[in-house]
Enzyme design. Structure first.
Site, PDB file in Angstrom:
ATOM      1  N   LYS A   1     -59.485  30.353   9.290  1.00 55.57           N
ATOM      2  CA  LYS A   1     -59.811  29.792  10.608  1.00 55.57           C
ATOM      3  C   LYS A   1     -59.959  30.960  11.576  1.00 55.57           C
ATOM      4  O   LYS A   1     -58.979  31.543  12.033  1.00 55.57           O
ATOM      5  CB  LYS A   1     -58.724  28.820  11.080  1.00 55.57           C
ATOM      6  CG  LYS A   1     -59.109  28.045  12.324  1.00 55.57           C
ATOM      7  CD  LYS A   1     -58.029  27.065  12.728  1.00 55.57           C
ATOM      8  CE  LYS A   1     -58.529  26.147  13.830  1.00 55.57           C
ATOM      9  NZ  LYS A   1     -59.025  26.867  15.005  1.00 55.57           N
TER      10      LYS A   1
ATOM     11  N   ARG B   1     -66.407  27.619  18.132  1.00 56.21           N
ATOM     12  CA  ARG B   1     -67.274  26.883  17.206  1.00 56.21           C
ATOM     13  C   ARG B   1     -68.647  26.708  17.845  1.00 56.21           C
ATOM     14  O   ARG B   1     -68.762  26.341  19.023  1.00 56.21           O
ATOM     15  CB  ARG B   1     -66.629  25.529  16.944  1.00 56.21           C
ATOM     16  CG  ARG B   1     -67.317  24.693  15.878  1.00 56.21           C
ATOM     17  CD  ARG B   1     -66.738  24.924  14.514  1.00 56.21           C
ATOM     18  NE  ARG B   1     -67.318  23.982  13.573  1.00 56.21           N
ATOM     19  CZ  ARG B   1     -66.840  22.763  13.357  1.00 56.21           C
ATOM     20  NH1 ARG B   1     -65.767  22.345  14.015  1.00 56.21           N
ATOM     21  NH2 ARG B   1     -67.415  21.970  12.471  1.00 56.21           N
TER      22      ARG B   1
ATOM     23  N   GLU C   1     -68.899  30.031  13.496  1.00 58.62           N
ATOM     24  CA  GLU C   1     -67.951  30.530  14.492  1.00 58.62           C
ATOM     25  C   GLU C   1     -68.562  31.741  15.182  1.00 58.62           C
ATOM     26  O   GLU C   1     -68.967  32.711  14.524  1.00 58.62           O
ATOM     27  CB  GLU C   1     -66.633  30.926  13.826  1.00 58.62           C
ATOM     28  CG  GLU C   1     -65.507  31.173  14.778  1.00 58.62           C
ATOM     29  CD  GLU C   1     -64.764  29.897  15.176  1.00 58.62           C
ATOM     30  OE1 GLU C   1     -63.816  29.974  15.970  1.00 58.62           O
ATOM     31  OE2 GLU C   1     -65.133  28.813  14.657  1.00 58.62           O
TER      32      GLU C   1
END
Length: 529
Positions: free
Chosen positions: A227, A232, A272
């Protein structure tokens, strides 16, 4: 305009989500075109009037009242629009009807800049205090009534009976005042066809992984990725143009022209957005230097080079891949990336693991690697809009905490507009000075908020417009995800996602943490010479 003023007032004093949806649905049902679409555009911040800045409002207000009275009133109220709405003195003998919403917007879009102050002053003369507040908020932007673009689209879905995902996929293909959109939702016209327009597709989101969920996982059914600590984004490109979207569907293309320039393909990708130097992901604080900018300088692009780490392939050419299972989409993404080789884009690698216990050990090492944690994705999961439980999990590392002293407070917005609910806090430097390290406005109960508000009002020592400086008397235990170097803070450090964990009424302010202790938690800190 009076109807729009009433809508804004009711939204401000209606905290519940369902009640706000009902108010919006009533607005869509009762207001005519184009007013209902203009109101929708205003609520979703799709309107902007370049000639109607707050400075213009301040100038025309100063012409109608004593400047010192205006200054003192603004200092007390803390909001320019509210201050002017309350203090405004209409000219005697004005009998003109108040303007309609569409009249205000259409006039401001075409009026020469020198005529704007007189136009606004004339409209203010015809409105009551609530109408004046709505007008000023409309023309200067920032309504702040607790309605996001997503909530507005949900309200459209509930009012019309259409799926919100269907509305979101045509939203950016229809411009305000959205007449074709409303005609479709009312069944009077076909669904607007975005064709090859670079429209936003709703993102798939993850649920936080809890202990009970973890116990039920079977390793072979899941795929893992890191992550990454960026934002995003969705990349949409094709014959009709290209756009870079935030997770909420906001067009952020202008802030990242180098990413847009690299989007020479026909596809929709999920990824991302990061600042990457020499292959290494920079702290989120570096990415913040690029966010919320309409344009960026060449120096900014050089010092904070942007890149996208790709997660998923939603559409390739004209083929919608979202119904496919994750493993199939991943294979398509890898093949597409090998062929297209887009600049400034790489793949978010899959993390190999053979057991959930092994994955837990990897997650425990995430902080040392300056990574937020792990994403778990079910191998057979399609890409579905929103947060469907059991398909994707986010397994973040445990938060850090620090004891910090309350320094400043500011009133909130919406249902918190009457409370001092936004708190700036700091820690002690070696020379005994308290320096700010962050700001938080969540984590406390309603009872704690009421107590804090009373304490702040009784212990204010200085005022800076809407900001109140307070006595050094309250310690917060602040939870946060990471500490990062920041040139924007006097302390030289900023906290990532700070929130109030608890109020430390038991702890003297002198025993709050030091700046040195916080600096020791900074990630990606340059090594000492």
């Amino acid at each position: 305009m009076p109807a729009f003023a009433e809508l804004l007032e009711r939204l401000v004093f209606t905290p519940g989500r369902n009640a706000k949806l009902a108010l919006l649905g009533q607005w869509f049902a009762e207001q005519p075109d184009p007013d209902r679409g203009i109101g929708l555009a205003a609520l979703t911040e799709e309107l902007a009037f370049t000639a109607a800045k707050p400075a213009v409002i301040r100038e025309i207000a100063a012409e109608r009242t004593d400047p010192e009275l205006l200054r003192l009133s603004y200092d007390y109220v803390g909001d320019l629009a509210e201050t002017v709405a309350l203090i405004w003195q209409p000219r005697a003998g004005v009998n003109a009807p108040p303007p309609t919403l569409s009249e205000v917007v259409e006039t401001l879009e075409t009026a020469p800049k020198p005529e704007v102050p007189a136009l606004i002053a004339g409209w203010l003369d015809t409105l009551d205090a609530g109408g004046r507040l709505a007008l000023i908020k409309l023309v200067t932007g920032g309504l702040r009534v607790g309605v996001s673009a997503r909530l507005a689209r949900v309200a459209l879905a509930e009012w019309s009976g259409q799926a919100v995902e269907e509305i979101e996929e045509v939203w950016h293909a229809v411009a305000p005042p959205y007449v074709p959109l409303f005609r479709w939702l009312e069944g009077a016209a076909p669904r607007p066809d975005p064709r090859d327009a670079p429209v936003f597709r709703p993102l798939m989101l993850a649920h936080p992984l809890e202990a009970a969920d973890l116990a039920a996982l079977r390793a072979e059914a899941w795929r893992a990725e890191w992550k990454w600590d960026g934002i995003r984004v969705q990349l949409t490109a094709g014959p009709g143009g290209k756009r870079l979207w935030s997770r909420g569907g906001e067009d952020i293309s202008g802030a990242f022209p180098e990413i847009l320039a690299a989007m020479d393909f026909h596809a929709v990708l999920d990824g991302e957005l990061l600042v990457v130097r020499d292959g290494e992901v920079a702290p989120f604080a570096d990415l913040q230097q690029r966010l919320n900018r309409k344009t960026v300088t060449a120096r900014m692009r050089r010092d904070y080079p942007a890149a996208v780490r790709l997660y998923d392939l939603l559409v390739e050419g004209t083929e919608d891949l979202r119904p496919l299972p994750f493993d199939a989409r991943r294979a398509r993404l890898e093949a597409w990336h090998a062929r297209a080789a887009p600049a400034r884009m790489d793949l978010s690698a899959l993390v190999p693991f053979d057991s959930i216990e092994a994955l837990a050990r990897l997650r425990d090492g995430a902080r040392a690697a300056s990574i937020e944690g792990l994403m778990l994705k079910r191998a057979d999961a399609p890409y579905v809009a929103g947060r469907t439980r059991g398909l994707w999990w986010k397994w973040k590392r445990d938060p850090l905490t620090v004891d910090a002293v309350l320094m400043y407070a500011q009133r909130g917005h919406g249902k918190r507009s009457s409370f001092y609910s936004d708190y700036t806090f700091g820690v002690w430097r070696e020379d005994g000075e308290l320096v700010p390290i962050g700001k938080a406005y969540s984590g406390y109960t309603d009872e704690e908020l009421a107590w804090l508000d009373r304490w702040i009002r009784s212990n204010t020592v200085n005022r800076f417009g809407p900001v109140r400086e307070v006595e050094r008397g309250i310690v917060f235990e602040v939870a946060f995800d990471a500490a990062q170097l920041s040139s924007r803070h006097k302390s030289g450090v900023a906290l990532r996602f700070p929130r109030i964990a608890r109020i430390r009424r038991d702890k003297p302010v002198e025993e709050a943490d030091s700046l040195a202790a916080v600096m020791a938690l900074v990630e990606n800190r340059p090594a000492a010479d």
